[in-house]
Scaffold this motif. Structure first.
Motif: not given
Ligand code: ADP
Length: 766
Positions: A270-274, A279-281, A391-394
Motif C-alpha cells: 500500500r505504501y509503495e502504491a500510494i 496525506p495517508e502516506l 483517529y487524527v494523531g493516533a
C-alpha cells in the motif's frame, strides 16, 4: 440575440460550448472583478472567449471573432476566500467592436445564424457512428453522452455536445468555437476522433505484444517504471523507493508470526502504491514503523540461578524480604513446572520506600529488560489500549509503547501509580488495564492502533501504588499485593550506611578514605533534614552533602579527609528543616496524645478539649475530615451514655459547650483511629484529671465502647517512639502487627492491648 458593450471574460485553459455548463473557481482578483461586475450590472450576461494564441500577451488583436454568449447561473463566495461560479453557455456569437478600458474588455455581439443543411440526417448518422466507435475503443471513455443524443435533432447542437464531451486537449477543443459551419465542424470532429483511435489502436497493439513477452514479475516492473516515469513527469520526488527496499529487508528478517508478516507485506505494498503527496502516506509509514519495530518474538533468557538472584536483590535493597521471597518463589515454581505464567505483583507503600527501584532490581536480577509507564492521572482508556488509526494523531497505547522501548517480549513491566487512575466519560482505563494484566486474555492482547495480536503473557507485570484502598476494585482482585511499609529511623540508618552512602560516594567520585559520616550525624539528617516514610529525600540530602564536599576538595585543596559529625551538618546543609513535636510539655487536663499515619510516616498528634458555659454544643476545629468529626460525636455520645461509670456530673454536659481541637492544622486529618484518644481527652476534661504525656493511644471506638483495629501501626509506633512515648494503648486485634516492629523499639515501649475502652479508663483514671 444582439448585445452591445458586454464585458468579455477571457479563458485560457478551457472551452465553454453552447448548451453546456461549467464550474469555475476564482481567487484571482482580476477575473473575480469581471465576475462581480457582470453579476451586478449585466444581469449575469457576458462574452466568453479563448485567445487566438494562448502563449502571447492579451490585447485586442489576440481576441477571436467568435465566442460564446454566457450567463452566470450561480455565484457563491466560499470560506477559503475563493469565488465559485457556474456559467452556462447560451449561444455561439460573432464579436465586433472590441474596446479596452483599464484592462477590462468589452465588445458587441450577434448570434451566429445557421443555414439549413441538406442531408443533415446523414451527417448526424455518420457522426454518431464515429462517436460509438470512439467510445468503444478508447479506454476509460464513459458513455453518459448517449442518453443526451436522443434529445438533439440538429447537427449544430450535436457537434457542440460531442465537442464538449471529447477528452481532447484545449488547443484542439477551442477551434470548435470558431468553426461556425456545422458540416465543417462535423468533419473536424470525425477527423479528431479517428486520429485518436489510430493512436489508441497502436498503443493497444504494442501493449499486447509486450504483454506476451513479459512474465508476471517483468510486468510488475514495467508498470512500476511507468508509474515512476509518470511521477517524474509530475515533478514528484521519489524518496519512497529506497525506503521501501529497506522496509522489505527489515520485514524479511523480522521474527514474527506469518499473520503479522502478511500484514506488513500488505502495508508495504500500500505504501509503495500510494501517491507521495497523499496525506495517508505518513499514516501508513508510521504504522509500518510500529509493526516492524515491535519485539514480536524477541525473548531474553531468565537467570535461573536462585542464589544469584537473591544476592543481586540483597545487594541493591535492604530488607523488603516479602518481595524478594516472592520473586525467588516465582522462579522456583517456573523451573519446577516449566510454566511461564507470571504473577502480577503490586507493591503498595508510601513514596520513597523502594517500590520502583526494587522492581528495576528484579529485572536486573532476572536478566530481563525494563519497561516502565505511569498511569497516574489517566482518564482515557485509549492511553492504555491505543487509538484507532482513523483517529487524527493516533498512537498505540502506553503498554505497546513500553514494550517497544524495552525491545523484548518478556520484560519486567512496571506500572506506576495504579491507584491514581480516574474514570470519566472517556472510559474506564482500569478495565482496559485488566485486559492487559489478565493472564487468560493477555496472550492475545490487541491494541487498537496495532490491530494485530501481541502476546503479553510472558511479561512480568509489577504495579506500584501508594494507597491500597484507592486501587480500582476489579484490579485489586487480580493483583498479588505486597505491602512495603515506612522505615524506622534505625532501618533508614542501615539503608543509608549500606546502600545510599556507598552509592552516592561512587556517583560523586569520592571514596570512604575521603569522607566519613558519623552515625549520629546520619540520624540527625534523618530526623531533622528529612520528613518522609521512605528514603528518597535522605538520598537527596546525602547527595547535597557530597556535592558540597567535592566542591570544597577541589576549590580549597586544604583538607583531604572530611569527618562529618552532627556539628558539621549545619555548615554543609544549613539550618535544621524539621523539628518534631517536642513531647516534654507539662501534663494538662483535656490534652492527650494520639498517633497519626501520614505520607511522611508516623507522628504523634495532640488532641485538646476544653469547655465553657453554653448549651451543650460540640465545636470542632483543626482541619478534621468527616470521619474524624463523627469520631468526636461518637466519643461524646459514648461518654454521655456512661456518665455514672466515668464519674462525670451530667450537668457539666448540659450547661457547657465542649470544644475539641487538633493542632498542627495545616495537615488534613481523617480516619477513625483517633476515637479512643478523643474519648480520653474528654474524660480528662470532664473529670479534671491529667493524662501523662508519655502515654499515647490509637483505636476506633464504637458507641458501645468497643475498640476496633486500625492501620499503619508500624508507622504510628515509629512516630510515638521518636516523641519519647513510653506506653501505648492499641486495639487487641492489632497485636499481630507488632511482629513488624523492631525489638529495639519494643524494649523501650510498653504496649497495652485493649478490646474495650473501659480497660483504658481503668488504667488512666481509676
Ligand atoms: P518508590 O518507588 O517507592 O517511590 P523508589 O524506588 O523511587 O521509591 O526509591 C527511592 C530511592 O530510595 C531509590 O534511590 C532507592 O534506591 C532508595 N531505596 C528505597 N528503599 C531502599 C532499600 N530498602 N534499600 C536501599 N535503597 C532503597
Amino acid at each position: 440575440m444582439d448585445y452591445k458593450n458586454l464585458l468579455v471574460l477571457i479563458i485560457n485553459d478551457m472551452v465553454i460550448f453552447p448548451n453546456n455548463e461549467v464550474r469555475l473557481e476564482y481567487d484571482n482578483t482580476y477575473d473575480r472583478q469581471i465576475i462581480d461586475i457582470v453579476d451586478k450590472i449585466n444581469d449575469g450576461y457576458m462574452l466568453i472567449v479563448n485567445p487566438i494564441d494562448e502563449n502571447s500577451d492579451i490585447d485586442i488583436t489576440s481576441l477571436p471573432n467568435y465566442g460564446i454568449l454566457g450567463r452566470i447561473k450561480l455565484k457563491i463566495n466560499v470560506p477559503n476566500g475563493k469565488t465559485r461560479v457556474v456559467i452556462e453557455g447560451i449561444a455561439r456569437v460573432e464579436l465586433s467592436n472590441y474596446v479596452s478600458d483599464d484592462k477590462l474588455y468589452r465588445a458587441n455581439c450577434k448570434e451566429v445564424e445557421i443555414e439549413d443543411i441538406s442531408d443533415e440526417e446523414n451527417y448526424i448518422n455518420v457522426l454518431i457512428k464515429a462517436l460509438n466507435r470512439y467510445i468503444d475503443k478508447v479506454p476509460h471513455m464513459g458513455n453518459a453522452i448517449m442518453s443526451q443524443l436522443s434529445l438533439i435533432d440538429n447537427l449544430n447542437d450535436l457537434c457542440d455536445l460531442i465537442a464538449s464531451f471529447l477528452t481532447i486537449d484545449y488547443k484542439r477543443k477551442k477551434k470548435y468555437i470558431t468553426i461556425v459551419n456545422p458540416i465543417e465542424r462535423c468533419k473536424a470532429l470525425i477527423e479528431d476522433m479517428n486520429e485518436d483511435l489510430k493512436f489508441v489502436e497502436l498503443e493497444q497493439k504494442i501493449e499486447s505484444e509486450v504483454e506476451k513477452e513479459l512474465s508476471e514479475a517483468q510486468k510488475e516492473y514495467f508498470l512500476r517504471e511507468k508509474i515512476k516515469a509518470m511521477q517524474k513527469e509530475l515533478g514528484e520526488v521519489n524518496s519512497k523507493d529506497d525506503e521501501v527496499i529497506k522496509l522489505k529487508k527489515k520485514c524479511s528478517k523480522l521474527k514474527c508470526s506469518s499473520k503479522v508478516k502478511e500484514r506488513i507485506i500488505h502495508e508495504i505494498a500500500r505504501y509503495e502504491a500510494i501517491n507521495s503527496n497523499s496525506p495517508e502516506l505518513g499514516i501508513i509509514r508510521d504504522y509500518l514503523d510500529w509493526l516492524i519495530n515491535l519485539p514480536w518474538n524477541n525473548y531474553t533468557k531468565d537467570n535461573d540461578d536462585l542464589v544469584k538472584v537473591k544476592s543481586i536483590l540483597d545487594s541493591s535493597h535492604y530488607a523488603l524480604e516479602d518481595v524478594k521471597e516472592r520473586i525467588i518463589e516465582y522462579l522456583a515454581v517456573k523451573q519446577n513446572t516449566n510454566s511461564l505464567r507470571s504473577p502480577i505483583l503490586c507493591l503498595v507503600g508510601p513514596p520513597g520506600v523502594g517500590k520502583t527501584s526494587l522492581a528495576i532490581s528484579i529485572a536486573k536480577s532476572l536478566n530481563r529488560k525494563v519497561a516502565k509507564i505511569s498511569v497516574g492521572g489517566i482518564n482515557d482508556e485509549a492511553e492504555i489500549i491505543g487509538h484507532r488509526r482513523t483517529y487524527v494523531g493516533a498512537n498505540p497505547g502506553r503498554i505497546i509503547q513500553g514494550i517497544r522501548k524495552a525491545g523484548t517480549t518478556n520484560p519486567v513491566f512496571i506500572i506506576d501509580e495504579i491507584d491514581k487512575m480516574t474514570k470519566d466519560i472517556k472510559g474506564d482505563p482500569a478495565s482496559s488495564l485488566l485486559e492487559v494484566l489478565d493472564p487468560e486474555q493477555n496472550s492475545k492482547f490487541s491494541d487498537h492502533y496495532i490491530e494485530e495480536e501481541f502476546d503479553l503473557s510472558k511479561v512480568l507485570f509489577i504495579a506500584t501504588a501508594n494507597y491500597i484502598e484507592q486501587i480500582p476494585y476489579e484490579l485489586k482482585d487480580r493483583l498479588e499485593i505486597i505491602n512495603l511499609s515506612s522505615y524506622t529511623e534505625y532501618e533508614k540508618l542501615d539503608i543509608a550506611k549500606c546502600h545510599l552512602i556507598p552509592k552516592e560516594l561512587e556517583e560523586h567520585g569520592l571514596t570512604p578514605l575521603q569522607v566519613h559520616i558519623e552515625d549520629s550525624a546520619i540520624m540527625t539528617i534523618i530526623r531533622n533534614y528529612t520528613k518522609e516514610a521512605g528514603v528518597r529525600e535522605l538520598e537527596r540530602v546525602i547527595a547535597t552533602l557530597f556535592r558540597k564536599i567535592v566542591k570544597n576538595i577541589l576549590l580549597e585543596k586544604d583538607c583531604s579527609f572530611y569527618n562529618i559529625d552532627e556539628g558539621k551538618l549545619e555548615e554543609f546543609l544549613g539550618k535544621k528543616k524539621y523539628l518534631y513535636l517536642e513531647n516534654n510539655n507539662q501534663d494538662e487536663i483535656g490534652v492527650v496524645n494520639g498517633m497519626a499515619y501520614t505520607i511522611f510516616g508516623g507522628d504523634i498528634l495532640s488532641i485538646e478539649a476544653t469547655l465553657y458555659k453554653g448549651k451543650g454544643e460540640l465545636i470542632l476545629t483543626g482541619s478534621l475530615g468527616d470521619v474524624m468529626q463523627e469520631s468526636c460525636r461518637i466519643a461524646l455520645s459514648y461518654i454521655k451514655a456512661n456518665v455514672e461509670e466515668f464519674n462525670i456530673d451530667p450537668k457539666l454536659l448540659e450547661e457547657n459547650d465542649i470544644h475539641i481541637h487538633i493542632p498542627e492544622g495545616a495537615v488534613n486529618k481523617d480516619g477513625p483511629s483517633a476515637g479512643v484518644t478523643i474519648t480520653t481527652a474528654l474524660i480528662s476534661l470532664l473529670t479534671n484529671k491529667k493524662v501523662n504525656k508519655n502515654i499515647s493511644m490509637t483505636g476506633e471506638i464504637t458507641l458501645q465502647g468497643r475498640v476496633l483495629a486500625i492501620g499503619g501501626l508500624k508507622e504510628k509506633v515509629i512516630g510515638a517512639h521518636r516523641a519519647n512515648v513510653k506506653k501505648i494503648f492499641i486495639p487487641k486485634e492489632n497485636e499481630k502487627d507488632l511482629d513488624e516492629i523492631l525489638d529495639d523499639v519494643k524494649k523501650e515501649i510498653k504496649f497495652i492491648f485493649v478490646n474495650n475502652y473501659k480497660e483504658i479508663y481503668k488504667e488512666l483514671f481509676k
